[in-house]
Design a protein around this motif. Structure first.
Motif, PDB file in Angstrom:
ATOM      1  N   VAL A 348      32.735  93.056  54.218  1.00  0.00           N
ATOM      2  CA  VAL A 348      33.756  92.008  54.168  1.00  0.00           C
ATOM      3  C   VAL A 348      33.053  90.686  54.452  1.00  0.00           C
ATOM      4  CG1 VAL A 348      35.932  91.128  55.072  1.00  0.00           C
ATOM      5  CG2 VAL A 348      35.549  93.595  54.944  1.00  0.00           C
ATOM      6  N   VAL A 349      32.994  89.811  53.441  1.00  0.00           N
ATOM      7  CA  VAL A 349      32.266  88.554  53.578  1.00  0.00           C
ATOM      8  C   VAL A 349      33.172  87.390  53.179  1.00  0.00           C
ATOM      9  CG1 VAL A 349      29.952  89.509  53.285  1.00  0.00           C
ATOM     10  CG2 VAL A 349      31.299  88.939  51.263  1.00  0.00           C
ATOM     11  N   PHE A 350      32.835  86.208  53.707  1.00  0.00           N
ATOM     12  CA  PHE A 350      33.672  85.030  53.451  1.00  0.00           C
ATOM     13  C   PHE A 350      32.840  83.749  53.471  1.00  0.00           C
ATOM     14  CE2 PHE A 350      35.886  81.518  55.802  1.00  0.00           C
ATOM     15  CZ  PHE A 350      36.610  81.031  54.726  1.00  0.00           C
ATOM     16  N   CYS A 351      33.118  82.893  52.506  1.00  0.00           N
ATOM     17  CA  CYS A 351      32.590  81.531  52.518  1.00  0.00           C
ATOM     18  C   CYS A 351      33.604  80.665  51.788  1.00  0.00           C
ATOM     19  CB  CYS A 351      31.227  81.442  51.837  1.00  0.00           C
ATOM     20  SG  CYS A 351      30.573  79.756  51.752  1.00  0.00           S
ATOM     21  N   GLU A 352      34.030  79.587  52.417  1.00  0.00           N
ATOM     22  CA  GLU A 352      35.124  78.803  51.844  1.00  0.00           C
ATOM     23  C   GLU A 352      34.728  78.064  50.573  1.00  0.00           C
ATOM     24  OE1 GLU A 352      35.018  74.594  54.276  1.00  0.00           O
ATOM     25  OE2 GLU A 352      36.244  76.224  55.098  1.00  0.00           O
ATOM     26  N   THR A 353      33.427  77.934  50.301  1.00  0.00           N
ATOM     27  CA  THR A 353      32.994  77.210  49.095  1.00  0.00           C
ATOM     28  C   THR A 353      32.691  78.135  47.915  1.00  0.00           C
ATOM     29  OG1 THR A 353      30.682  77.241  49.827  1.00  0.00           O
ATOM     30  CG2 THR A 353      32.031  75.332  50.458  1.00  0.00           C
ATOM     31  N   TRP A 354      32.765  79.445  48.114  1.00  0.00           N
ATOM     32  CA  TRP A 354      32.488  80.347  46.989  1.00  0.00           C
ATOM     33  C   TRP A 354      33.534  80.166  45.895  1.00  0.00           C
ATOM     34  CZ3 TRP A 354      31.332  85.293  50.329  1.00  0.00           C
ATOM     35  CH2 TRP A 354      30.003  85.205  50.802  1.00  0.00           C
ATOM     36  N   HIS A 355      33.085  80.241  44.671  1.00  0.00           N
ATOM     37  CA  HIS A 355      33.950  80.028  43.506  1.00  0.00           C
ATOM     38  C   HIS A 355      34.894  81.219  43.350  1.00  0.00           C
ATOM     39  CE1 HIS A 355      35.187  79.142  39.408  1.00  0.00           C
ATOM     40  NE2 HIS A 355      34.500  78.005  39.442  1.00  0.00           N
ATOM     41  N   LYS A 356      36.183  80.943  43.368  1.00  0.00           N
ATOM     42  CA  LYS A 356      37.185  82.007  43.311  1.00  0.00           C
ATOM     43  C   LYS A 356      37.093  82.824  42.030  1.00  0.00           C
ATOM     44  CE  LYS A 356      42.190  82.661  43.890  1.00  0.00           C
ATOM     45  NZ  LYS A 356      43.482  81.957  43.935  1.00  0.00           N
ATOM     46  N   GLY A 357      36.597  82.196  40.980  1.00  0.00           N
ATOM     47  CA  GLY A 357      36.557  82.869  39.685  1.00  0.00           C
ATOM     48  C   GLY A 357      35.563  84.008  39.581  1.00  0.00           C
ATOM     49  N   VAL A 366      27.734  93.440  45.140  1.00  0.00           N
ATOM     50  CA  VAL A 366      27.389  93.785  46.521  1.00  0.00           C
ATOM     51  C   VAL A 366      27.381  95.305  46.704  1.00  0.00           C
ATOM     52  CG1 VAL A 366      28.147  93.644  48.938  1.00  0.00           C
ATOM     53  CG2 VAL A 366      28.164  91.591  47.499  1.00  0.00           C
ATOM     54  N   ILE A 367      28.328  95.990  46.051  1.00  0.00           N
ATOM     55  CA  ILE A 367      28.387  97.457  46.140  1.00  0.00           C
ATOM     56  C   ILE A 367      27.114  98.092  45.586  1.00  0.00           C
ATOM     57  CG2 ILE A 367      29.569  99.494  45.178  1.00  0.00           C
ATOM     58  CD1 ILE A 367      32.203  98.057  45.606  1.00  0.00           C
ATOM     59  N   GLU A 368      26.474  97.432  44.634  1.00  0.00           N
ATOM     60  CA  GLU A 368      25.218  97.959  44.097  1.00  0.00           C
ATOM     61  C   GLU A 368      24.123  97.987  45.164  1.00  0.00           C
ATOM     62  OE1 GLU A 368      24.263  95.597  40.702  1.00  0.00           O
ATOM     63  OE2 GLU A 368      26.077  96.153  39.595  1.00  0.00           O
ATOM     64  N   THR A 369      24.220  97.079  46.139  1.00  0.00           N
ATOM     65  CA  THR A 369      23.240  97.037  47.233  1.00  0.00           C
ATOM     66  C   THR A 369      23.711  97.844  48.434  1.00  0.00           C
ATOM     67  OG1 THR A 369      22.506  94.837  46.535  1.00  0.00           O
ATOM     68  CG2 THR A 369      21.950  95.511  48.786  1.00  0.00           C
ATOM     69  N   TYR A 370      24.949  97.635  48.849  1.00  0.00           N
ATOM     70  CA  TYR A 370      25.546  98.366  49.968  1.00  0.00           C
ATOM     71  C   TYR A 370      26.763  99.106  49.440  1.00  0.00           C
ATOM     72  CZ  TYR A 370      22.662  95.262  52.836  1.00  0.00           C
ATOM     73  OH  TYR A 370      21.614  94.582  53.386  1.00  0.00           O
ATOM     74  N   TYR A 371      26.611 100.406  49.265  1.00  0.00           N
ATOM     75  CA  TYR A 371      27.635 101.213  48.591  1.00  0.00           C
ATOM     76  C   TYR A 371      28.794 101.494  49.527  1.00  0.00           C
ATOM     77  CZ  TYR A 371      29.466 104.743  45.379  1.00  0.00           C
ATOM     78  OH  TYR A 371      30.259 105.461  44.508  1.00  0.00           O
ATOM     79  N   LYS A 372      29.721 100.531  49.603  1.00  0.00           N
ATOM     80  CA  LYS A 372      30.885 100.633  50.496  1.00  0.00           C
ATOM     81  C   LYS A 372      32.038  99.858  49.882  1.00  0.00           C
ATOM     82  CE  LYS A 372      27.578  99.848  54.228  1.00  0.00           C
ATOM     83  NZ  LYS A 372      27.182  98.850  55.247  1.00  0.00           N
ATOM     84  N   THR A 374      34.371  96.964  49.343  1.00  0.00           N
ATOM     85  CA  THR A 374      33.911  95.585  49.545  1.00  0.00           C
ATOM     86  C   THR A 374      35.012  94.572  49.280  1.00  0.00           C
ATOM     87  OG1 THR A 374      31.636  96.177  48.990  1.00  0.00           O
ATOM     88  CG2 THR A 374      32.244  93.867  48.729  1.00  0.00           C
ATOM     89  N   LEU A 375      35.058  93.561  50.150  1.00  0.00           N
ATOM     90  CA  LEU A 375      35.988  92.441  49.987  1.00  0.00           C
ATOM     91  C   LEU A 375      35.202  91.141  50.061  1.00  0.00           C
ATOM     92  CD1 LEU A 375      38.702  93.813  52.362  1.00  0.00           C
ATOM     93  CD2 LEU A 375      39.226  93.042  50.073  1.00  0.00           C
ATOM     94  N   VAL A 376      35.404  90.277  49.079  1.00  0.00           N
ATOM     95  CA  VAL A 376      34.752  88.967  49.084  1.00  0.00           C
ATOM     96  C   VAL A 376      35.839  87.903  49.152  1.00  0.00           C
ATOM     97  CG1 VAL A 376      33.222  87.395  47.850  1.00  0.00           C
ATOM     98  CG2 VAL A 376      32.799  89.854  47.758  1.00  0.00           C
ATOM     99  N   ARG A 389      36.853  95.619  45.796  1.00  0.00           N
ATOM    100  CA  ARG A 389      36.323  96.642  44.909  1.00  0.00           C
ATOM    101  C   ARG A 389      35.991  97.867  45.746  1.00  0.00           C
ATOM    102  NH1 ARG A 389      38.221  93.461  42.116  1.00  0.00           N
ATOM    103  NH2 ARG A 389      37.399  92.411  40.258  1.00  0.00           N
ATOM    104  N   SER A 390      36.115  99.042  45.147  1.00  0.00           N
ATOM    105  CA  SER A 390      35.917 100.267  45.910  1.00  0.00           C
ATOM    106  C   SER A 390      34.792 101.112  45.346  1.00  0.00           C
ATOM    107  CB  SER A 390      37.208 101.084  45.951  1.00  0.00           C
ATOM    108  OG  SER A 390      37.112 102.095  46.923  1.00  0.00           O
ATOM    109  N   VAL A 391      34.476 102.165  46.071  1.00  0.00           N
ATOM    110  CA  VAL A 391      33.492 103.147  45.622  1.00  0.00           C
ATOM    111  C   VAL A 391      34.243 104.319  45.003  1.00  0.00           C
ATOM    112  CG1 VAL A 391      31.819 102.466  47.360  1.00  0.00           C
ATOM    113  CG2 VAL A 391      33.457 104.273  47.904  1.00  0.00           C
ATOM    114  N   LYS A 392      33.536 105.089  44.221  1.00  0.00           N
ATOM    115  CA  LYS A 392      34.154 106.202  43.503  1.00  0.00           C
ATOM    116  C   LYS A 392      34.845 107.169  44.464  1.00  0.00           C
ATOM    117  CE  LYS A 392      33.090 109.835  40.153  1.00  0.00           C
ATOM    118  NZ  LYS A 392      32.027 110.496  39.369  1.00  0.00           N
ATOM    119  N   GLY A 393      36.128 107.429  44.185  1.00  0.00           N
ATOM    120  CA  GLY A 393      36.880 108.401  44.959  1.00  0.00           C
ATOM    121  C   GLY A 393      37.703 107.834  46.094  1.00  0.00           C
TER     122      GLY A 393
END
Length: 574
Positions: A348-357, A366-372, A374-376, A389-393
């Motif tokens: 779960v990561v956050f930055c107020e300047t990240w582009h919403k799109g 991020v899941i490709e690096t840390y398979y968990k 994930t919320l951005v 986004r989620s992992v399989k299953g």
């Protein structure tokens, strides 16, 4: 990487099907795994027919929706076609508006601004309708949870027809008609349509009421193929029929907007995978980087010169999007490391300047690096917005539902969702989400899994075998491209790492092998993307086994089968 082999189906059923179809037993096994266990089912599977599409009036609310559309036409009302800003939403708006304009002139389109209005039906869109004397809104790919907004519209004497495919809440909006096959009391036989697919059922019902032949709807099938591919809905039932015929339209007579995109690439015939990686990202880029309405303009434009201009603009948006998601992905991964959260059950990561799109794309990266799961998060007005986004299953929607006390609004699917919350609730939500996932995520789902359909002998993978296998397409969830396993493989010594490198000290990322197999030592070409680091392991092993899919490699007019490696396991030399 976990390897999981599918259970073997009933051998008598496999042998019987192989005999009746005159195919290899491995082909028969793959078919039975997909529920295709009779000659008649195989005929329907290999030759999907539009005649098998269900009667649209079986969908709850369809009769009311059609009645309201014709009432609007008779009273000369202006109809607003409203849709989400992603591929499914923009293709749905293009489909609905372009069809309605063939029978009625007073039709306008509206795509909400991702940044000013957010996801789904917006108060600004309703106010726009009121200001322009619009009394009917057809909402596509959104609206199933817009209870307050539909009520707000009703106060202004604006009616809604909702065409959605997301999970409903405990109650649905008080619209004239709610078309969503996922409603518990909807008896429609297939509930996995895309948002564009639900819109298509409405125009199918309108066309039937007008006694138009089904052939008049063929030009809209390309939009359906794009939405089905991009929204990653199950590739079975009606979706597979619509995608199959939609691909035919794309490859034979695409609309000017899609043709303009195809003219930018050097490819004569597209597969559903090409739609996912070539067409969909460009259409999506308009809503991510600028305005989704640009995608609708591209998809509805009839003038080829204008379509070319729109496609060039959208291609630029897509290039900008690629740079941005690469940058933000790097920042998100660094944030996880700096916060010492690599051992968490979630990202779960956050930055107020990240582009919403691009936060949805970043979550997947991020899941490709840390398979968990994930919320951005990023800032959106006075709230925080996230893509999940989620992992399989693992059902991320259910996990969000368990944390709903901290959330303002959320919606989506098992593997992808969106949400908003107040900034002061972020820490409490993050802790709650981590706790829920930690308690409910099975250990076996914490590492990527490869599902293997069948173990094969490479000598059996003939051109004929591949030709039949190709007819399993279009591929997608529930009907994935078959993954095979082969053992006792050797590299002939010419395996190498390939790909571009930014710095001289870096190693190429990908892997190319010439696999030697069998008594006659026949060689097979193999490619493994992002598997370059496996080369040393292969060189230090006697033999290895591989999980792979099959593709045709065309080079200098010569075609050959190529193994697309998913993973390898080596046996070290003693």
């Amino acid at each position: 990487m976990r390897w999981k082999t599918k259970n073997l189906p009933n051998i008598e059923t496999v042998n019987s099907l192989a005999t009746s179809l005159g195919v290899d037993k491995t082909i028969a096994l793959l078919l039975v795994q997909r529920g295709v266990d009779t000659f008649d089912k195989a005929k329907e599977y290999f030759r999907p027919s539009l005649k098998t599409l269900h009667n649209p009036f079986l969908m709850k609310g369809m009769d009311k929706a059609v009645e309201r559309v014709f009432k609007a036409i008779e009273a000369e009302e202006t109809i607003m076609v409203f849709g989400d800003y992603d591929v499914d939403g923009t293709t749905a708006v293009a489909l609905m508006s372009s069809y309605l304009l063939t029978i009625y002139p007073n039709v306008v389109t509206y795509i909400p601004d991702r940044y000013k209005e957010g996801y789904g039906i917006s108060y600004q869109g309703i106010d726009f309708a009121e200001d322009n004397d619009i009394s009917l809104i057809i909402a596509l790919d959104c609206g199933i949870k817009a209870i307050d907004k539909v009520a707000y519209a009703k106060e202004k004497n604006i009616d809604f027809i909702i065409c959605d495919h997301h999970r409903p809440g405990a109650t649905v909006p008080d619209a004239v008609a709610v078309l969503d096959p996922k409603q518990i009391d909807c008896k429609y036989p297939y509930d996995e349509l895309s948002g564009c697919g639900v819109g298509f059922k409405l125009i199918q019902a309108i066309a039937e009421t007008l006694e138009e032949p089904f052939e008049t709807l063929h030009p809209y099938l390309d939009l359906l193929a794009v939405s089905i591919a991009a929204d990653i809905v199950p590739m079975d039932g009606e979706n597979r029929v619509l995608a199959y015929h939609g691909l035919k339209v794309i490859n034979s007579n695409p609309r000017p907007g899609i043709k303009a995109i195809l003219n930018q690439i050097n490819k004569t015939e597209l597969t559903i995978t090409d739609v996912v990686f070539i067409i969909a990202p460009r259409i999506n880029a308009a809503g991510r980087m600028k305005q989704g309405i640009h995608a609708v303009e591209l998809l509805t434009e009839q003038n080829e010169n204008l379509a070319k201009k729109f496609a060039e603009e959208i291609d630029k948006y897509n290039a900008d999007r690629k740079e941005l998601d690469k940058k933000i992905t790097y920042e998100a991964i660094e944030q996880i490391r700096e916060n010492n959260e690599e051992q968490n059950s979630t990202n779960v990561v956050f930055c107020e300047t990240w582009h919403k799109g691009v936060i949805g794309i970043v979550a997947s990266r991020v899941i490709e690096t840390y398979y968990k799961p994930t919320l951005v998060f990023t800032k959106s007005g006075n709230k925080l917005a996230a893509s999940a986004r989620s992992v399989k299953g693992f059902d991320v929607y259910n996990a969000l539902e368990a944390c709903s006390e901290h959330i303002e609004q959320f919606g989506g699917h098992k593997y992808a969702a969106g949400l908003t919350l107040l900034p002061e609730n972020y820490k409490a939500f993050k802790a709650c989400f981590e706790k829920v996932v930690k308690e409910t995520l099975p250990v076996e789902l914490t590492s990527p899994e490869i599902t293997i359909d069948a173990e094969v002998d490479l000598v059996d993978l003939t051109p004929k075998f591949f030709r039949i296998l190709s007819q399993f397409a279009p591929f997608g969830p529930v009907n994935m491209k078959p993954v095979f396993k082969a053992t006792g493989l050797r590299d002939n010594g010419y395996g190498k790492r390939i790909g571009k490198v930014e710095n001289e000290e870096d190693f190429p990322e990908h892997l190319r092998l010439n696999i030697v197999y069998g008594a006659d030592k026949k060689t097979y070409n193999a490619i493994g993307f992002s598997m370059g680091d496996k080369l040393e392991e292969i060189n230090n092993s006697e033999t290895f086994e591989a999980a792979f899919t099959l593709e045709e490699n065309n080079w200098n007019g010569y075609s050959s089968l190529q193994l697309m490696l998913k993973d390898i396991r080596c046996e070290e030399v003693n």
